[in-house]
Design an enzyme around this catalytic site. Sequence first.
Site, PDB file in Angstrom:
ATOM      1  N   GLY A   1      11.506   0.568 -12.122  1.00 30.03           N
ATOM      2  CA  GLY A   1      11.536   1.216 -10.918  1.00 30.03           C
ATOM      3  C   GLY A   1      13.001   0.757 -10.358  1.00 30.03           C
ATOM      4  O   GLY A   1      13.107   0.545  -9.293  1.00 30.03           O
TER       5      GLY A   1
ATOM      6  N   SER B   1       3.701  -7.159  -1.927  1.00 27.21           N
ATOM      7  CA  SER B   1       3.706  -6.526  -0.634  1.00 27.21           C
ATOM      8  C   SER B   1       2.857  -7.584   0.373  1.00 27.21           C
ATOM      9  O   SER B   1       1.858  -8.169  -0.020  1.00 27.21           O
ATOM     10  CB  SER B   1       3.152  -5.209  -0.341  1.00 27.21           C
TER      11      SER B   1
ATOM     12  N   ASN C   1      -4.342  -3.323   4.861  1.00 23.38           N
ATOM     13  CA  ASN C   1      -3.822  -2.452   5.727  1.00 23.38           C
ATOM     14  C   ASN C   1      -4.671  -1.126   5.850  1.00 23.38           C
ATOM     15  O   ASN C   1      -5.286  -0.633   4.678  1.00 23.38           O
ATOM     16  CB  ASN C   1      -2.414  -2.006   5.385  1.00 23.38           C
TER      17      ASN C   1
ATOM     18  N   TYR D   1      -3.769   0.502  -2.414  1.00 21.88           N
ATOM     19  CA  TYR D   1      -2.252  -0.279  -2.665  1.00 21.88           C
ATOM     20  C   TYR D   1      -2.583  -1.556  -2.341  1.00 21.88           C
ATOM     21  O   TYR D   1      -2.024  -2.456  -3.012  1.00 21.88           O
ATOM     22  CB  TYR D   1      -1.387   0.548  -1.699  1.00 21.88           C
TER      23      TYR D   1
ATOM     24  N   LYS E   1      -2.070  -4.922  -4.798  1.00 28.72           N
ATOM     25  CA  LYS E   1      -1.008  -6.043  -4.283  1.00 28.72           C
ATOM     26  C   LYS E   1      -1.762  -7.477  -4.086  1.00 28.72           C
ATOM     27  O   LYS E   1      -1.073  -8.571  -4.800  1.00 28.72           O
ATOM     28  CB  LYS E   1      -0.336  -5.703  -3.304  1.00 28.72           C
TER      29      LYS E   1
END
Length: 247
Positions: free
Chosen positions: A14, A142, A149, A155, A159
């Site tokens: 990335g 993260s 969250n 996600y 992480k």
Amino acid sequence: MEQRLTGKVCIVTGGTRGIGEAIVRAFVAEGAKVFATYNGSVEKANQLVAELGEAHVHFSQLNTSSSESIKAFVDFINAETQRVDVLVNNAGMTKDNLLMRMTEDDWDLVLDTNLKSVFLLSKAFSRPMMSQRKGRIINIGSIVGSTGNAGQANYAASKAGLIGLTKSLAKEFASRNILVNCVSPGYVITDMTEKLTDEQRASFTGNIPLKRGASAEEVAKVCLFFASEDSSYVTGQNIFVDGGLAM
């Protein structure tokens, strides 16, 4: 003054935007030969090669959600170079939604892209590191992997898994002097966040003790620390680059 990564072969997934681009630039500036990846348009990759030089950086297309694409990339690297000194698992994605609205496909895609790919790439590129009896694996996490969250269950889970994977690999590879660490950014200033209104930015930064977001370059500097000899006695760590947000 000698560059910190002179002669090192580094892989950055990335690598065409945001944190990944900053890492590529930082590593090249310190003398590394970087094999980076992109997924999508080749235009930015070509721009970076033209700017940084073909002798210093090479880009390959890689879909980190595809085991077949990862295998093809691994085969390419093995054919191109006899050594791998640093692997930065940076590529990732989000498919945000509340749990009750999240599809199984969106769960699988994010876990495959953000976590399974790290397993596959680390397994493949730890082999030359083990032969060398030296190497670095740097995973980009993260803060939501530790804090969670709402709307990001997939996600956050990916992480959080990355932290456990980092610590496990650090213990497995320590005897071969392969150091494995995780860098977990918080709010990072990107092209996307630059388009937010002042009010929107204030809502993001209001809870950050330093009252601002990080630049991608600030995250890259921590990765450079882990890639260099400066971190020769550091492994199994998860470092927050978040201005104090996760305290």
